[in-house]
Design an enzyme around this catalytic site. Structure first.
Site, short mmCIF file in Angstrom:
data_model
loop_
_atom_site.label_atom_id
_atom_site.label_comp_id
_atom_site.label_asym_id
_atom_site.label_seq_id
_atom_site.Cartn_x
_atom_site.Cartn_y
_atom_site.Cartn_z
N HIS A 32 44.57 -7.24 -11.89
CA HIS A 32 45.49 -7.41 -13.02
C HIS A 32 44.76 -8.22 -14.09
CE1 HIS A 32 49.56 -6.70 -10.76
NE2 HIS A 32 48.67 -5.75 -10.53
N GLU A 34 45.53 -10.88 -15.75
CA GLU A 34 45.54 -12.33 -15.55
C GLU A 34 44.49 -12.76 -14.52
OE1 GLU A 34 50.02 -11.25 -15.71
OE2 GLU A 34 48.12 -10.22 -15.38
N CYS A 62 53.35 -11.02 -12.67
CA CYS A 62 53.95 -10.66 -11.38
C CYS A 62 53.76 -11.83 -10.42
CB CYS A 62 53.30 -9.40 -10.82
SG CYS A 62 51.60 -9.65 -10.24
N CYS A 65 50.04 -12.72 -9.74
CA CYS A 65 49.41 -13.40 -10.87
C CYS A 65 49.97 -14.81 -11.05
CB CYS A 65 49.54 -12.57 -12.13
SG CYS A 65 48.54 -11.06 -12.05
#
Length: 128
Positions: A32, A34, A62, A65
């Site tokens: 992801h 992040e 999420c 993260c």
């Protein structure tokens, strides 16, 4: 294509890392934006903690993260669009409010929310 989420880490007023979502292209479910930005910033700083750094991301993080943000000791989190389905900051588990979360960044939601939401809406509309 990838869901268009971008992240940037800012330290002492300078952007030290930027990343985009890449789980599909990298065949890595943890890729992801992040997580990729945090990894890059930690490598650049030569340490695993991002004390005093800010993380900017287009979409509410999420749970995975949010966990990475807490472990990295990010000082401030700024994000654009809320994510009622997958977000874990103001939705779902509300990760930073849990007793098992040992570090809570300052959180600022709705930064560039209109632009971020429009970008995501257009992406998902094109897929239907």
């Amino acid at each position: 294509g990838e869901v268009p989420v971008g992240a940037a880490v800012v330290c002492d007023g300078a952007v030290i890392a930027v990343a985009a979502n890449a789980p599909r292209t990298s065949r890595d479910p943890t890729a992801h934006a992040e997580v990729r930005a945090i990894r890059s910033a930690a490598k650049r700083l030569g340490r695993e903690r991002l004390d005093g750094c800010d993380l900017y991301v287009t979409l509410e993080p999420c749970a995975m993260c949010a966990g990475a943000i807490a472990h990295a000791r990010v000082a401030r989190l700024y994000y654009g669009a809320a994510d009622p389905k997958g977000g874990a900051v103001e939705h779902g588990p509300r990760f930073f409010g849990q007793p098992t979360c040992h570090h809570r960044p300052e959180v600022y939601a709705g930064i560039g929310e209109g632009e971020a939401a429009a970008l995501l809406r257009a992406f998902f509309a094109d897929r239907r």
